[in-house]
Design a protein around this motif. Structure first.
Motif, PDB file in Angstrom:
ATOM      1  N   LEU A  29       0.855  -1.203   0.000  1.00 33.56           N
ATOM      2  CA  LEU A  29       0.000   0.000   0.000  1.00 33.56           C
ATOM      3  C   LEU A  29       0.888   1.250   0.000  1.00 33.56           C
ATOM      4  CD1 LEU A  29      -3.061   0.815   0.172  1.00 33.56           C
ATOM      5  CD2 LEU A  29      -2.665   1.220   2.605  1.00 33.56           C
ATOM      6  N   ALA A  30       1.980   1.197   0.744  1.00 35.40           N
ATOM      7  CA  ALA A  30       2.885   2.354   0.840  1.00 35.40           C
ATOM      8  C   ALA A  30       3.718   2.533  -0.422  1.00 35.40           C
ATOM      9  CB  ALA A  30       3.803   2.193   2.053  1.00 35.40           C
ATOM     10  N   ALA A  31       4.140   1.410  -1.011  1.00 33.82           N
ATOM     11  CA  ALA A  31       5.094   1.495  -2.130  1.00 33.82           C
ATOM     12  C   ALA A  31       4.401   1.591  -3.490  1.00 33.82           C
ATOM     13  CB  ALA A  31       6.018   0.278  -2.110  1.00 33.82           C
ATOM     14  N   GLY A  32       3.145   1.188  -3.590  1.00 32.04           N
ATOM     15  CA  GLY A  32       2.450   1.335  -4.869  1.00 32.04           C
ATOM     16  C   GLY A  32       1.883   0.059  -5.454  1.00 32.04           C
TER      17      GLY A  32
ATOM     18  N   PHE B 131      -5.304   1.288  -3.975  1.00 33.36           N
ATOM     19  CA  PHE B 131      -6.004   2.127  -2.999  1.00 33.36           C
ATOM     20  C   PHE B 131      -6.664   1.263  -1.932  1.00 33.36           C
ATOM     21  CE2 PHE B 131      -8.440   1.890  -7.031  1.00 33.36           C
ATOM     22  CZ  PHE B 131      -9.524   1.130  -6.629  1.00 33.36           C
ATOM     23  N   ALA B 132      -7.189   1.939  -0.917  1.00 27.66           N
ATOM     24  CA  ALA B 132      -7.902   1.251   0.164  1.00 27.66           C
ATOM     25  C   ALA B 132      -9.396   1.497  -0.003  1.00 27.66           C
ATOM     26  CB  ALA B 132      -7.430   1.755   1.516  1.00 27.66           C
ATOM     27  N   ALA B 133     -10.195   0.545   0.475  1.00 26.03           N
ATOM     28  CA  ALA B 133     -11.655   0.654   0.460  1.00 26.03           C
ATOM     29  C   ALA B 133     -12.157   0.012   1.742  1.00 26.03           C
ATOM     30  CB  ALA B 133     -12.214  -0.074  -0.761  1.00 26.03           C
TER      31      ALA B 133
ATOM     32  N   VAL C 247      -2.881  10.638   0.306  1.00 25.59           N
ATOM     33  CA  VAL C 247      -3.842  11.254  -0.628  1.00 25.59           C
ATOM     34  C   VAL C 247      -4.155  10.290  -1.781  1.00 25.59           C
ATOM     35  CG1 VAL C 247      -4.047  13.085  -2.366  1.00 25.59           C
ATOM     36  CG2 VAL C 247      -3.283  13.639  -0.042  1.00 25.59           C
ATOM     37  N   GLU C 248      -3.115   9.614  -2.261  1.00 26.21           N
ATOM     38  CA  GLU C 248      -3.329   8.685  -3.382  1.00 26.21           C
ATOM     39  C   GLU C 248      -4.252   7.532  -2.992  1.00 26.21           C
ATOM     40  OE1 GLU C 248       0.987   9.435  -5.607  1.00 26.21           O
ATOM     41  OE2 GLU C 248       0.654   7.578  -4.515  1.00 26.21           O
TER      42      GLU C 248
ATOM     43  N   ASN D 166      -6.246   7.913  -6.292  1.00 28.37           N
ATOM     44  CA  ASN D 166      -6.124   6.739  -7.161  1.00 28.37           C
ATOM     45  C   ASN D 166      -7.469   6.111  -7.522  1.00 28.37           C
ATOM     46  OD1 ASN D 166      -3.433   7.184  -7.089  1.00 28.37           O
ATOM     47  ND2 ASN D 166      -2.872   5.262  -6.061  1.00 28.37           N
ATOM     48  N   ALA D 167      -8.392   6.096  -6.567  1.00 33.87           N
ATOM     49  CA  ALA D 167      -9.729   5.575  -6.887  1.00 33.87           C
ATOM     50  C   ALA D 167     -10.408   6.504  -7.890  1.00 33.87           C
ATOM     51  CB  ALA D 167     -10.564   5.434  -5.622  1.00 33.87           C
TER      52      ALA D 167
END
Ligand SMILES: [Zn+2]
Length: 445
Positions: free
Chosen positions: A295-298, A302-304, A353-354, A359-360
């Protein structure tokens, strides 16, 4: 409206910038120093100003299962946690969103209730593939943000698709240029393991054993093979294992994870029981560390929340097999990532923010109107006091669901104000400030 003296998280920036924000007609029109005017002033000194959170995976259950949640309570809870846009799943309403007519029925039921902006996914299930497919699919694809599918489902009105059907859906989706979303757990494994472990016990370990790491990995590998063959655009929802996230990262598919998988393990499920029953279940230690890393590195886009509450009785049936799988999560999604991600140094500001907004928005074609603090975009903002901490109390949730595995947890960073298109919808200590209907219906493109 002018938001004064906040520390503003601009897209792509690692440090917040001291700026005022002017919003007119629902849009951000100016960012600058010492803005003045006779409009409403919101003082944000000492507060972090983030783009409004986007929760791209909620079950608001409306219409049809409103004993669990509806668009009013669901969207109010989301707003209390800094979410300004949700995308709702097609499978937990009656009728399910498998045709344009069904979508219109849903829209009519919810449009006077939502306090934040919202869009829908369509769905393809075994039933919908035998009635009016693919015409329904084509018509719906212009409106919805993607099509949800399941490899395994316990929902009577929304059954799973087999691998052959899934391939056909991917081919059709590729032609139409629309995203397919998959609940990735393997039907063959889970069905047999459920039967076996139901005969052995009814505790958390039995449920976990019916849907372990392998159940997710078998499904993800199969799906990715078919994606490679068809060139379709796939999004894997709520991944719970580090290994599945690694497979997704090496493929063209995108993926999401949820706070429950970032925070909890099987040991917590054993200790906590039903309040932590989710599908897929939380996994063995080691996965959460891997999910945080990605999640941190890419590697995770995104999170949901996978917000899916139920009345208390649904969590207290006496057996893990019949207890409802799901938790109220949309109001704790952003607070969790601020507290355990950003303020603990696991996520940079740019990355926060991403994974909570930008990102979503990009993934579902809402960017930059949503997901960025820039002139010309929607005035969707969340004001956070990083210096305040607060305790999670399920009984206080604005959702109809009050049973949370985060009960009693202390989170750093408090959502002070949530603004949707230039209107304050939530203020800490006051509550919801707008009537249902403020939320606007969003469509693809
Ligand atoms: Zn879900």
């Amino acid at each position: 409206m002018i938001i004064k003296n906040g520390a503003v998280a601009l897209p792509g920036r690692e440090e917040p910038e001291a700026l005022d924000i002017r919003i007119e007609g629902g849009k951000i029109v100016e960012l600058g120093k010492n803005l003045s005017g006779d409009e409403e002033i919101v003082e944000a000194r000492g507060l972090l100003v983030l783009p409004g959170g986007i929760d791209p995976h909620v079950h608001f259950d409306d219409p049809g299962f409103t004993d669990r949640e509806d668009f009013g309570s669901g969207s109010r809870f989301a707003a209390s946690g800094g979410i300004t846009t949700v995308i709702d799943m097609p499978c937990t309403s009656i009728p399910p969103v498998t045709t344009v007519a069904n979508l219109e029925e849903k829209l009519a039921a919810v449009e006077d209730k939502a306090v934040i902006d919202y869009g829908f996914y369509g769905g393809v299930c075994c039933q919908s593939m035998s009635e009016g497919y693919p015409e329904n699919f084509r018509e719906l694809s212009r409106i919805v943000f993607g099509f949800k599918t399941y490899f395994i489902s316990v929902m009577e009105l929304f059954s799973a698709v087999n691998h052959f059907q899934f391939r056909a859906i991917l081919e059709r989706a590729a032609e139409l240029g629309v995203t397919v979303l998959l609940h990735a757990e393997d039907y063959s494994y889970v069905t047999a393991a459920t039967e076996y472990f139901m005969g052995r016990g009814n505790g958390p370990v039995d449920y976990y054993n019916s849907r372990p790491e392998a159940a997710e990995l078998l499904a993800v590998r199969t799906a990715l093979e078919l994606v490679e063959e068809t060139g379709a655009d796939l999004h894997l929802v709520h991944l719970s294992t580090g290994k599945a996230a690694a497979l997704a990262a090496e493929s063209t598919a995108t993926c999401e994870t949820c706070p429950q998988f970032l925070e909890f393990t099987l040991d917590d499920f054993i200790a906590c029981g039903s309040p932590l029953k989710v599908t897929p279940p939380v996994k063995k230690p080691g996965n959460r560390e891997e999910l945080w890393k990605r999640l941190a590195a890419g590697g995770i886009d995104f999170a949901a929340s996978d917000h899916a509450p139920c009345p208390a009785a649904g969590k207290e049936t006496g057996s893990v097999w019949t207890d409802y799988a799901g938790i109220p999560g949309t109001g704790t999604l952003l607070p969790y990532l601020i507290s355990e991600g950003y303020l603990k140094g696991r996520l940079s500001l740019k990355r926060l923010v991403e994974v909570t907004s930008q990102n979503a928005a990009r993934r579902y074609g809402l960017y930059p109107n949503k997901g960025a603090i820039e002139a010309g975009t929607d005035g969707d903002l969340v004001l956070v006091d990083p210096g305040q901490s607060w305790k999670v109390v399920g009984a206080d949730f604005l959702s109809q669901g009050h049973i949370t595995p985060f009960e009693g947890r202390e989170f750093s960073g408090r959502v002070m104000e949530t603004i949707v298109r230039g209107k304050t919808v939530y203020r800490a200590g006051v509550g919801i400030l707008v009537k249902g209907g403020h939320g606007r219906f969003l469509t693809r493109g």
